[in-house]
Write a protein that holds these residues in place. Sequence first.
Motif, PDB file in Angstrom:
ATOM      1  N   ARG A 365      34.863  54.298  37.769  1.00  0.00           N
ATOM      2  CA  ARG A 365      35.515  53.947  39.031  1.00  0.00           C
ATOM      3  C   ARG A 365      36.501  52.812  38.770  1.00  0.00           C
ATOM      4  NH1 ARG A 365      33.303  56.568  43.401  1.00  0.00           N
ATOM      5  NH2 ARG A 365      35.225  55.765  44.341  1.00  0.00           N
ATOM      6  N   SER A 366      37.657  53.176  38.245  1.00  0.00           N
ATOM      7  CA  SER A 366      38.651  52.189  37.806  1.00  0.00           C
ATOM      8  C   SER A 366      39.186  51.359  38.958  1.00  0.00           C
ATOM      9  CB  SER A 366      39.811  52.911  37.098  1.00  0.00           C
ATOM     10  OG  SER A 366      39.326  53.653  36.005  1.00  0.00           O
ATOM     11  N   THR A 367      39.415  52.003  40.087  1.00  0.00           N
ATOM     12  CA  THR A 367      39.967  51.274  41.232  1.00  0.00           C
ATOM     13  C   THR A 367      39.032  50.143  41.652  1.00  0.00           C
ATOM     14  OG1 THR A 367      41.106  53.252  42.009  1.00  0.00           O
ATOM     15  CG2 THR A 367      40.794  51.478  43.602  1.00  0.00           C
ATOM     16  N   LYS A 368      37.737  50.455  41.737  1.00  0.00           N
ATOM     17  CA  LYS A 368      36.764  49.422  42.092  1.00  0.00           C
ATOM     18  C   LYS A 368      36.688  48.339  41.015  1.00  0.00           C
ATOM     19  CE  LYS A 368      33.624  51.941  45.184  1.00  0.00           C
ATOM     20  NZ  LYS A 368      32.215  52.307  45.437  1.00  0.00           N
ATOM     21  N   ALA A 369      36.848  48.754  39.740  1.00  0.00           N
ATOM     22  CA  ALA A 369      36.811  47.782  38.655  1.00  0.00           C
ATOM     23  C   ALA A 369      37.990  46.812  38.758  1.00  0.00           C
ATOM     24  CB  ALA A 369      36.827  48.499  37.307  1.00  0.00           C
ATOM     25  N   ILE A 370      39.185  47.367  39.080  1.00  0.00           N
ATOM     26  CA  ILE A 370      40.376  46.514  39.229  1.00  0.00           C
ATOM     27  C   ILE A 370      40.196  45.552  40.401  1.00  0.00           C
ATOM     28  CG2 ILE A 370      42.847  46.517  39.778  1.00  0.00           C
ATOM     29  CD1 ILE A 370      42.937  49.307  38.368  1.00  0.00           C
ATOM     30  N   GLU A 371      39.701  46.059  41.524  1.00  0.00           N
ATOM     31  CA  GLU A 371      39.501  45.204  42.699  1.00  0.00           C
ATOM     32  C   GLU A 371      38.493  44.095  42.408  1.00  0.00           C
ATOM     33  OE1 GLU A 371      38.344  47.977  45.676  1.00  0.00           O
ATOM     34  OE2 GLU A 371      40.409  48.551  46.206  1.00  0.00           O
ATOM     35  N   ALA A 372      37.424  44.439  41.674  1.00  0.00           N
ATOM     36  CA  ALA A 372      36.428  43.428  41.322  1.00  0.00           C
ATOM     37  C   ALA A 372      37.031  42.380  40.389  1.00  0.00           C
ATOM     38  CB  ALA A 372      35.216  44.086  40.668  1.00  0.00           C
ATOM     39  N   ALA A 373      37.863  42.823  39.432  1.00  0.00           N
ATOM     40  CA  ALA A 373      38.491  41.886  38.493  1.00  0.00           C
ATOM     41  C   ALA A 373      39.450  40.950  39.225  1.00  0.00           C
ATOM     42  CB  ALA A 373      39.224  42.656  37.405  1.00  0.00           C
ATOM     43  N   ILE A 374      40.227  41.508  40.174  1.00  0.00           N
ATOM     44  CA  ILE A 374      41.149  40.663  40.948  1.00  0.00           C
ATOM     45  C   ILE A 374      40.365  39.678  41.809  1.00  0.00           C
ATOM     46  CG2 ILE A 374      42.846  40.699  42.826  1.00  0.00           C
ATOM     47  CD1 ILE A 374      43.902  43.339  41.659  1.00  0.00           C
ATOM     48  N   ALA A 375      39.280  40.152  42.443  1.00  0.00           N
ATOM     49  CA  ALA A 375      38.457  39.267  43.273  1.00  0.00           C
ATOM     50  C   ALA A 375      37.815  38.162  42.441  1.00  0.00           C
ATOM     51  CB  ALA A 375      37.375  40.075  43.986  1.00  0.00           C
ATOM     52  N   ALA A 376      37.503  38.478  41.168  1.00  0.00           N
ATOM     53  CA  ALA A 376      36.915  37.486  40.266  1.00  0.00           C
ATOM     54  C   ALA A 376      37.983  36.642  39.581  1.00  0.00           C
ATOM     55  CB  ALA A 376      36.054  38.176  39.216  1.00  0.00           C
ATOM     56  N   ARG A 377      39.266  36.933  39.886  1.00  0.00           N
ATOM     57  CA  ARG A 377      40.408  36.231  39.297  1.00  0.00           C
ATOM     58  C   ARG A 377      40.453  36.399  37.785  1.00  0.00           C
ATOM     59  NH1 ARG A 377      42.841  33.606  43.183  1.00  0.00           N
ATOM     60  NH2 ARG A 377      44.157  32.363  41.772  1.00  0.00           N
ATOM     61  N   GLN A 378      39.994  37.581  37.358  1.00  0.00           N
ATOM     62  CA  GLN A 378      40.083  37.971  35.951  1.00  0.00           C
ATOM     63  C   GLN A 378      41.374  38.792  35.781  1.00  0.00           C
ATOM     64  OE1 GLN A 378      38.073  37.149  33.461  1.00  0.00           O
ATOM     65  NE2 GLN A 378      36.384  36.182  34.595  1.00  0.00           N
ATOM     66  N   TRP A 379      42.503  38.080  35.802  1.00  0.00           N
ATOM     67  CA  TRP A 379      43.800  38.765  35.891  1.00  0.00           C
ATOM     68  C   TRP A 379      44.117  39.566  34.629  1.00  0.00           C
ATOM     69  CZ3 TRP A 379      45.363  38.618  40.711  1.00  0.00           C
ATOM     70  CH2 TRP A 379      44.951  37.540  41.509  1.00  0.00           C
ATOM     71  N   LYS A 380      43.817  39.022  33.476  1.00  0.00           N
ATOM     72  CA  LYS A 380      44.101  39.752  32.235  1.00  0.00           C
ATOM     73  C   LYS A 380      43.259  41.016  32.153  1.00  0.00           C
ATOM     74  CE  LYS A 380      45.548  35.795  29.420  1.00  0.00           C
ATOM     75  NZ  LYS A 380      45.279  34.990  28.199  1.00  0.00           N
ATOM     76  N   LYS A 381      42.001  40.918  32.546  1.00  0.00           N
ATOM     77  CA  LYS A 381      41.133  42.105  32.515  1.00  0.00           C
ATOM     78  C   LYS A 381      41.611  43.141  33.522  1.00  0.00           C
ATOM     79  CE  LYS A 381      36.757  41.674  31.641  1.00  0.00           C
ATOM     80  NZ  LYS A 381      35.292  41.418  31.720  1.00  0.00           N
ATOM     81  N   ALA A 382      42.036  42.677  34.710  1.00  0.00           N
ATOM     82  CA  ALA A 382      42.547  43.610  35.725  1.00  0.00           C
ATOM     83  C   ALA A 382      43.793  44.328  35.202  1.00  0.00           C
ATOM     84  CB  ALA A 382      42.874  42.857  37.006  1.00  0.00           C
ATOM     85  N   LEU A 383      44.699  43.589  34.537  1.00  0.00           N
ATOM     86  CA  LEU A 383      45.925  44.189  33.996  1.00  0.00           C
ATOM     87  C   LEU A 383      45.608  45.178  32.888  1.00  0.00           C
ATOM     88  CD1 LEU A 383      48.994  44.225  34.061  1.00  0.00           C
ATOM     89  CD2 LEU A 383      48.996  42.313  32.434  1.00  0.00           C
ATOM     90  N   HIS A 384      44.605  44.817  32.060  1.00  0.00           N
ATOM     91  CA  HIS A 384      44.227  45.725  30.973  1.00  0.00           C
ATOM     92  C   HIS A 384      43.680  47.045  31.524  1.00  0.00           C
ATOM     93  CE1 HIS A 384      42.659  47.064  27.104  1.00  0.00           C
ATOM     94  NE2 HIS A 384      41.469  47.247  27.693  1.00  0.00           N
TER      95      HIS A 384
END
Length: 424
Positions: A365-384
């Motif tokens: 579930r990539s979309t949820k993973a990206i949203e969780a990374a952005i919410a956690a302010r893990q910007w590099k992980k979200a971009l990856h």
Amino acid sequence: MKNTMLSFCTYVQWVPGSDVVVAQNRGNLCVWYTIDSPERVTMFSLKGDIVDLERSNGKTEVIVTEGVNSVSYTLDEGLIEFGTAIDDGDYYRATAFLETLEMSAETEAMWKTLSKLSLEAQQLHIAERCFAALGDVSKARFLNETNKIADAVSKEYGGDGTDHYQVKARLAMLDKNFKLAEMYYMEQNAVDEVMEMYQELHMWDECIAVAEAKGHPELDNLRHSYYSYLMETNQNEKAGEVKENEGDFTGAVNLYLKAGLPAKAAWLAMSRDELLSSHDIISRITAALIKGEFYERAGDLFERTRNNQRALECYRKGNAFKKAVDLARVAFPAEVVKLEEVWGDYLVQQKQMDAAINHYIEAGRSTKAIEAAIAARQWKKALHILEQQEDKTAAKYYLKIAQHYASVQENILRSQFKAHSAVI
């Protein structure tokens, strides 16, 4: 330890030859007739200041100046004499003084002090009188019985009788040092007296331990009496432990369930193969666990009995997702992906965004993973994660990430400008 006895103190002095303290606090004369009880203080109102303390001819006076006049306040000589008698170790004289006084807060404190000191000095008749004066009937009666033993020993063998093992044991009991009392009895091989002591105190475990150590013929009867006592007093957990120690594991489980302790019953069941093989016992334990919402423990028990479907259900209800995923990898591989997503959703609810990211990735579930990374302010992980996507719907997240980096760059430029301006 230091304790503040009096604030705004302008005068303090010991009464000569006693443990009485006199002090002044603004407009109050404060007297501690028993310094061991600092909360027991006698107070008088004053209009002047204390200037001296005089003791002569059996009389103690506090000299106070009130303007141009001097006024004297006479202290209670009986109470002062009590302190003197205590200092001299003359407890009979101290008792005689107290018996002439009416009961008050001060005299009660003195009776308590005398009771403690007379016990330490093993002057048991005085201690008995103190507890009677204080209204402590149980201790007074206990000491009365102890004194009878000491007097009988003294009459027969001489001395004061306090060195007799029964007297020493009873004094240890009074001090709640039951192991010391046991030692005194056992030195004389008085096993029955030790057991009687523990039975009177309802310390059945210690009583049975002594009986076992000495191979007492009444051991079985003791165990039966203990179990009957526990059942009569509704101590089902303790009764269950007795059954467990005796090897009656089914009886122990029944008592644990009756006591409302299904988790304890489950631990016992999982440690005994004969219990795990009983469908009735396992059904009753798991039903009690589910009713009490101990879902994870119920899942453990279901898994041990190879009821994997029920185990998985309980793990999910109890949010024990690690156990659920581990079980699913072995028994239900198709459920693993669903469980990873549910696990991620649970972590998001618990505001554990960082932990949720990898579970969403495992679930695809990539979309949820990206949203969780952005919410956690893990910007590099979200971009990856975003760069790995072929789905164009995820492109909207580029804007959020870009806005973040733009704001970071703007803040850097702003701070550089401020630093440059400061230099100029």
